[in-house]
Design a protein around this motif. Sequence first.
Motif, short mmCIF file in Angstrom:
data_model
loop_
_atom_site.label_atom_id
_atom_site.label_comp_id
_atom_site.label_asym_id
_atom_site.label_seq_id
_atom_site.Cartn_x
_atom_site.Cartn_y
_atom_site.Cartn_z
N GLY A 155 0.80 -1.22 0.00
CA GLY A 155 0.00 0.00 0.00
C GLY A 155 0.83 1.27 0.00
N ASP A 156 2.09 1.18 0.42
CA ASP A 156 2.94 2.36 0.52
C ASP A 156 4.40 1.95 0.35
N CYS A 157 4.81 1.81 -0.90
CA CYS A 157 6.20 1.42 -1.21
C CYS A 157 7.21 2.38 -0.62
N ALA A 158 6.86 3.66 -0.56
CA ALA A 158 7.80 4.68 -0.09
C ALA A 158 8.27 4.41 1.32
N SER A 159 7.42 3.87 2.16
CA SER A 159 7.81 3.63 3.55
C SER A 159 8.70 2.40 3.70
N THR A 178 4.27 -5.76 -6.59
CA THR A 178 3.76 -4.55 -7.22
C THR A 178 2.93 -3.81 -6.19
N CYS A 179 3.28 -2.56 -5.98
CA CYS A 179 2.60 -1.75 -4.97
C CYS A 179 1.34 -1.10 -5.54
N PHE A 234 14.93 -2.05 -3.62
CA PHE A 234 14.89 -1.38 -4.93
C PHE A 234 13.46 -1.00 -5.21
N ARG A 235 13.25 0.24 -5.64
CA ARG A 235 11.91 0.69 -6.06
C ARG A 235 11.98 1.10 -7.51
N GLU A 282 4.31 1.02 -8.54
CA GLU A 282 5.75 0.82 -8.41
C GLU A 282 6.05 -0.66 -8.20
N THR A 283 7.27 -1.04 -8.53
CA THR A 283 7.75 -2.39 -8.24
C THR A 283 8.70 -2.28 -7.05
#
Length: 174
Positions: A78-82, A150-151, A93-94, A155-156
Amino acid sequence: MECSSRRLSCCVVLATVLLLSSSHTAAGGAPRRLLQISEAQQFVVPQTHLRAIYGLHPLKWSSDLAEQMTRWADQYRGDCASAAAAAGGVNVFRGYGGEAWQPSDAVAAWAEEAQHYNYGANACSAGEECGHYKQMMWRDSTQVGCASVTCASGETLMACQYEPQGNIMGQKPF
């Protein structure tokens, strides 16, 4: 140290194989993607090649670590950034945009950090990251397990855990 892009390119070509995926249900009914052997090798082969340049032993794939990483990555769908902020001891890796990011892309990004690592000082260049590279090259690490999800943002997110874990303060990776 200059990043050996020619060697890395050859390795990436050798490591590129047909990706297979299987779906499993994670908590909440969301499909959870476990890596197949061919995709796992896209993480292992290029890392092992880079390690061989320094006479380091190859990494072996750990299904247990891969399962741990799959559970870890699932919590950040739900939140790749975190995920990056919570990644202590995990190479993350994002991949942005709608591209089809491959495991070899993550390994290449971590390998590019070699240009920011000063072996003599055992430090990264000011303002630059080199910790992913150091972990990937850690002499005592023998196993790796990775995940790719996959977010919600598209994003991956790819992440790898190494055993034994490296990046021990004050020690050089190799």
